[in-house]
Design an enzyme around this catalytic site. Structure first.
Site, PDB file in Angstrom:
ATOM      1  N   LYS A   1      -0.149   3.475  -2.102  1.00  0.00           N
ATOM      2  CA  LYS A   1       0.077   2.040  -2.174  1.00  0.00           C
ATOM      3  C   LYS A   1       1.495   1.782  -2.672  1.00  0.00           C
ATOM      4  O   LYS A   1       2.055   2.549  -3.470  1.00  0.00           O
ATOM      5  CB  LYS A   1      -0.957   1.421  -3.108  1.00  0.00           C
ATOM      6  CG  LYS A   1      -0.951  -0.095  -3.162  1.00  0.00           C
ATOM      7  CD  LYS A   1      -2.115  -0.588  -4.023  1.00  0.00           C
ATOM      8  CE  LYS A   1      -2.165  -2.097  -4.112  1.00  0.00           C
ATOM      9  NZ  LYS A   1      -3.343  -2.580  -4.878  1.00  0.00           N
TER      10      LYS A   1
ATOM     11  N   SER B   1      -5.691  -5.974  -2.498  1.00  0.00           N
ATOM     12  CA  SER B   1      -4.278  -5.824  -2.213  1.00  0.00           C
ATOM     13  C   SER B   1      -3.898  -4.463  -1.622  1.00  0.00           C
ATOM     14  O   SER B   1      -2.751  -4.258  -1.237  1.00  0.00           O
ATOM     15  CB  SER B   1      -3.467  -6.057  -3.494  1.00  0.00           C
ATOM     16  OG  SER B   1      -3.791  -5.112  -4.499  1.00  0.00           O
TER      17      SER B   1
ATOM     18  N   SER C   1      -9.155  -4.824  -5.277  1.00  0.00           N
ATOM     19  CA  SER C   1      -8.048  -4.433  -4.402  1.00  0.00           C
ATOM     20  C   SER C   1      -8.231  -3.105  -3.694  1.00  0.00           C
ATOM     21  O   SER C   1      -7.500  -2.800  -2.760  1.00  0.00           O
ATOM     22  CB  SER C   1      -6.739  -4.404  -5.206  1.00  0.00           C
ATOM     23  OG  SER C   1      -6.405  -5.698  -5.634  1.00  0.00           O
TER      24      SER C   1
END
Length: 562
Positions: free
Chosen positions: A159, A234, A258
């Site tokens: 990420k 996210s 997320s």
């Protein structure tokens, strides 16, 4: 965080109608120029031989692209087999001499580049560096005859907020688009020590505080199962990449869902650990210093086996000697009883689930019961009071932290940031009272759990829907609830697939609960979710991650039983 923070649905319009941040009159490069240059930089790093030929490029009208690697003819049979493999199988094949780390890395670099062209998944690539690292790993293996570690030769995607030395960690802010990190996050060095190959970073929403993946730099990431829908957020860049076979294993973070929302929208597995078990103290944060709700890191993958592999490998490395916030809890092998007891939460009494999700819950409960497990109902009435408190904790600074980062980059505020930017800052005393209230709710949930004798876990939807159209993700409360409680939660595809003919709204459906519930129902389109898998959550007691993962395995046995 959607309706955990908003009382009404928002839109991901580029600029909030209610607020435009001031832009300096200096001659600095404009935010639009910075964004355009950064996107071009990512695209320019894709080798020409990995650019999809015009005749093979799916038109926008072709929404399902998760099968492109397997069916387009752009990949060799060997590349298709490699990229369809789990992390566990990749290491086994490399150690057996069937594949080399170099050819595995090349195959995933190519498929990641293709994924980006299809769904806009990447923010940074280091393909040449990754291939060089893989060659060195092969040379090391040839000399020693031993794998470096349990992730030997596995390409691992990261990420965007996980720092790689010399690369930006934008976390969706223009201000950080060209800010190079000075050192690796500890997890990067640890993964390399375990044999992994680091090759890409993936897209996130602004400040990583949204249930979709969109920002002013890289734009919107789409769902490879249906590009009209979001891959969640996210960690949506991760789910989009893995679901399009551009990565076998990714690392993301979770502060309100997320990891779990992206996994549930794309048919993947993940786990949200309780706080302070996996290292993330040096990740870049969208709201640094906010620790009333703890952010955690975790894996996302196509198999449960790979989620266990990652989790055990990290914990077996004793990361508490490097991360000062971690509990020194070693990995624990779990022996489950033959029959388990679950409580089901049908909905959160704020937004009811859409038809395919309700069907998934009912089917899973029936199959568990048929397999001899016990399923009872959980009283969902206390849930909604969590949401108001969660919202107030997240906005305790009055949006000051997010506003300062937007102002630094002289970029407009995305519409979904309104709930932060329009909030009121509270004093330390008031924050302390909110944390007291949080602690009391923790005790109430513990007591409610203990009142159900022999309860092993809870099953609940990950969201009211399989996925949502872009800018229409109305509610992230189903996951945010357990960040608030700091419970370990896994997400798994339960075997139920959306069906346009079956998953229609009922004529006799109950009355709407509120505006968000109404919007959720109105947006349900059985044609959009046709053929998409439903993901559910399995929740355990605090710090019982190993048991949660073992219970997921047992649930899968039940739902897959013939």
């Amino acid at each position: 965080m959607a309706s955990v923070l908003a009382e009404k649905p928002w839109s991901a319009d580029a600029v909030a109608a209610s607020e435009k941040l001031p832009v300096s009159g200096s001659q600095k490069q404009s935010w639009t120029d910075i964004a355009a240059a950064k996107k071009e930089e990512v695209n320019a790093r894709i080798p020409s031989e990995w650019l999809i030929p015009k005749e093979l490029l799916p038109p926008p009208s072709k929404t399902k692209v998760d099968d492109f690697v397997a069916t387009s003819g752009f990949f060799t049979e060997r590349e298709i087999k490699i990229t369809a493999s789990s992390a566990t199988d990749i290491t086994a094949n490399i150690v057996a001499g069937t594949w080399t780390a170099e050819e595995v890395t090349k195959a995933f670099c190519k498929s990641a580049a293709v994924s980006h062209q299809l769904v806009n998944s990447l923010t940074y690539t280091q393909f040449p560096e990754a291939i060089t690292a893989a060659k060195e790993l092969d040379e090391e293996f040839a000399k020693t005859g031993k794998p470096r570690g349990p992730l030997h030769g596995v390409p691992v995607s990261l990420k965007d907020n996980i720092n790689i030395m010399g690369a930006p960690s934008t976390i969706g802010f223009i201000a950080y688009a060209n800010e190079r990190e000075e050192k690796n996050s500890y997890i990067v060095d640890l993964l390399v020590d375990l044999g992994a190959i680091i090759y890409v970073k993936t897209n996130v929403p602004t400040a990583m505080m949204m249930a979709e993946t969109v920002n002013n730099i890289f734009g919107v990431t789409t769902n490879p199962l249906n590009r009209n829908l979001t891959p969640g957020g996210s960690s949506g860049g991760e789910s989009a990449l893995i679901a399009s076979y551009g990565s076998p294993l990714g690392v993301g973070t979770d502060i309100g869902g997320s990891l779990r929302l992206p996994a549930s929208t794309t048919g993947l597995f993940t786990i949200r650990f309780s706080g302070n078990r996996l290292p993330n103290f040096d990740f870049k944060a969208g709201m640094p210093g906010q620790e009333a709700i703890i952010s955690v890191q975790g894996p996302i993958a196509r198999t449960l086996e790979d989620v266990v592999l990652y989790s055990k490998s990290i914990i077996d490395s004793e990361p508490w000697f490097k991360d000062p916030k971690l509990y020194p809890i070693p990995w624990r092998e779990i022996e489950l009883p033959q029959k388990l007891k679950f409580a089901v939460i049908w909905d959160d009494a704020y937004v009811r689930v859409t038809p395919p999700v309700r069907r998934a819950l009912e089917t899973t409960v029936d199959k568990l019961s048929n397999s001899g497990h016990e399923v009872v109902e959980w009283d969902n009435r206390p849930i909604t009071k969590v949401y108001n408190l969660l919202r107030r904790l997240f906005t305790a600074d009055g949006g000051k932290t997010i506003r300062s980062q937007l102002e630094k980059g002289e970029e407009p505020a995305p519409k979904f940031m309104d709930n932060f930017l329009q909030s009121q800052e509270i004093c330390v005393y008031d924050l302390w009272q909110l944390q007291r209230e949080r602690n009391q709710i923790w005790k109430e949930w513990l007591d409610q759990w203990n009142e159900i004798e022999g309860l092993d876990g809870i099953i609940m939807a990950a969201a009211p829907y399989i996925s949502a159209k872009h800018s229409k993700y109305t509610h992230a409360g189903y996951t945010g609830l357990f960040n608030f409680l700091d419970y370990p939660v896994a997400v798994f595809p339960c075997g139920v697939i959306g069906d346009r003919d079956v998953d229609v709204r009922r004529v006799d459906e109950p009355p709407e609960l509120n505006e968000v519930d109404k919007a959720t129902r109105d947006e349900h389109d059985p044609n959009e979710i046709h053929g998409m898998p439903v993901g559910l959550q399995l929740i355990g007691r605090k710090l019982q991650e190993e048991k949660v993962l073992a219970m997921v395995g047992r649930v899968l046995e039940a739902v897959n039983a013939t």
